[in-house]
Scaffold this motif. Sequence first.
Motif, PDB file in Angstrom:
ATOM      1  N   PHE A   4       0.880  -1.172   0.000  1.00  0.00           N
ATOM      2  CA  PHE A   4       0.000   0.000   0.000  1.00  0.00           C
ATOM      3  C   PHE A   4       0.917   1.220   0.000  1.00  0.00           C
ATOM      4  O   PHE A   4       1.497   1.581   1.017  1.00  0.00           O
ATOM      5  N   HIS A   8     -13.438  -0.614   5.356  1.00  0.00           N
ATOM      6  CA  HIS A   8     -13.808  -1.968   4.925  1.00  0.00           C
ATOM      7  C   HIS A   8     -13.340  -3.016   5.930  1.00  0.00           C
ATOM      8  O   HIS A   8     -12.518  -2.728   6.807  1.00  0.00           O
ATOM      9  N   MET A  66      -2.775   4.088   8.360  1.00  0.00           N
ATOM     10  CA  MET A  66      -3.998   3.306   8.475  1.00  0.00           C
ATOM     11  C   MET A  66      -4.778   3.756   9.714  1.00  0.00           C
ATOM     12  O   MET A  66      -4.198   4.139  10.721  1.00  0.00           O
ATOM     13  N   HIS A 124     -11.381  -0.771   8.838  1.00  0.00           N
ATOM     14  CA  HIS A 124     -10.210   0.106   8.740  1.00  0.00           C
ATOM     15  C   HIS A 124     -10.171   0.774   7.373  1.00  0.00           C
ATOM     16  O   HIS A 124     -10.869   0.351   6.439  1.00  0.00           O
ATOM     17  N   SER A 136      -7.917   4.424   5.169  1.00  0.00           N
ATOM     18  CA  SER A 136      -6.882   5.458   5.316  1.00  0.00           C
ATOM     19  C   SER A 136      -7.176   6.633   4.388  1.00  0.00           C
ATOM     20  O   SER A 136      -7.878   6.489   3.384  1.00  0.00           O
TER      21      SER A 136
HETATM   22  O1  AKG Z   1      -2.459   0.828   3.964  1.00  0.00           O
HETATM   23  C1  AKG Z   1      -3.602   1.257   3.951  1.00  0.00           C
HETATM   24  O2  AKG Z   1      -3.837   2.439   3.837  1.00  0.00           O
HETATM   25  C2  AKG Z   1      -4.760   0.309   4.091  1.00  0.00           C
HETATM   26  C3  AKG Z   1      -4.335  -1.105   4.312  1.00  0.00           C
HETATM   27  C4  AKG Z   1      -5.451  -2.070   4.270  1.00  0.00           C
HETATM   28  O3  AKG Z   1      -6.563  -1.765   3.916  1.00  0.00           O
HETATM   29  C5  AKG Z   1      -5.212  -3.440   4.671  1.00  0.00           C
HETATM   30  O4  AKG Z   1      -4.141  -3.767   5.166  1.00  0.00           O
HETATM   31  O5  AKG Z   1      -6.135  -4.256   4.524  1.00  0.00           O
END
Ligand code: AKG
Length: 286
Positions: A91, A104, A134, A192, A194
């Motif tokens: 990410f 989500h 995050m 979570h 971001s």
């Molecule tokens: O790194 C992010 O911004 C989100 C990461 C994420 O959604 C996840 O690890 O499932």
Amino acid sequence: MPRMLSQAQVEQYRSEGFVCPIDALSVEEAAEFLARMEDLESREPDLWARSKIKPHLLMMWLNDLTRNSSILDAVEDLLGPDIMAWATGHFDKKPHDPSFVTWHQDGTYWGLSDPSVVTAWVALTPSNSENGCMRVIPGSHHHGQLPHRDTHDKDNLLSRGQDVEVNVDEAQAVDLELRPGQISLHHTMLIHGSKPNCSDTRRLGITIRYVAAHVRRTSGFRDSATLVRGTDKYRNFIAEPRPCRDFDPEAVEFYNGMVGESRRRKDAIAADHQNKQELLKATTML
Ligand SMILES: O=C(O)CCC(=O)C(=O)O
């Protein structure tokens, strides 16, 4: 006795669905992984486009990261001794990158038999409120599987732009700030997301999705995973080959076989999810 986490952190994971921050790698170790990644990025155009699913099968540095003993010690405290690395990803938000991630739950389209699945989010750069770290909603993993819709926004880093269809109280959100080398661990049902990167620095996190060896696919599709600790007496996943070099031809062949399978599986799970939601909506309207 936990190996890496404190008893309080283990309890926090159970009650709030995440633990953060955990000192897994030193700053120097993180810098070395980042340098190996950047070296490969400079030699392999379209690196990430070529390895969207399970990039740990193709990149040596990432395969090594999934086997890091400190990360595994922390994961073992939550999943027990027999651990498979099932999926990996990155990410990446460049400076002033508008990319974001909608709220989500990871497990929505994964089709796994139970929640013994933990994501290690490994910071290879600083990750903070300014550059779009995050964010999580503590305790939201207790709500079970919630409905999602696909938004397909071009700036959304998720493949389908999955967005949870419930009102999320932003005031409850906790920012998971990390220095390079630190990790957070989160539950497969934790809400979570971001925000965009509003800073001059890159924000790069590597995700490693670990499953306990007893976890299996609920759909009939084949899938693979790498045993990274303990033993696999269940054989629920096809054993993945360990690459001997970046884009090792044997690993590429295996990877290509899994890509088709993965696409078919994701589409089938998404269609099933959609049907269930329509049924749920129709029933509520009666
Ligand atoms: O790194 C992010 O911004 C989100 C990461 C994420 O959604 C996840 O690890 O499932």
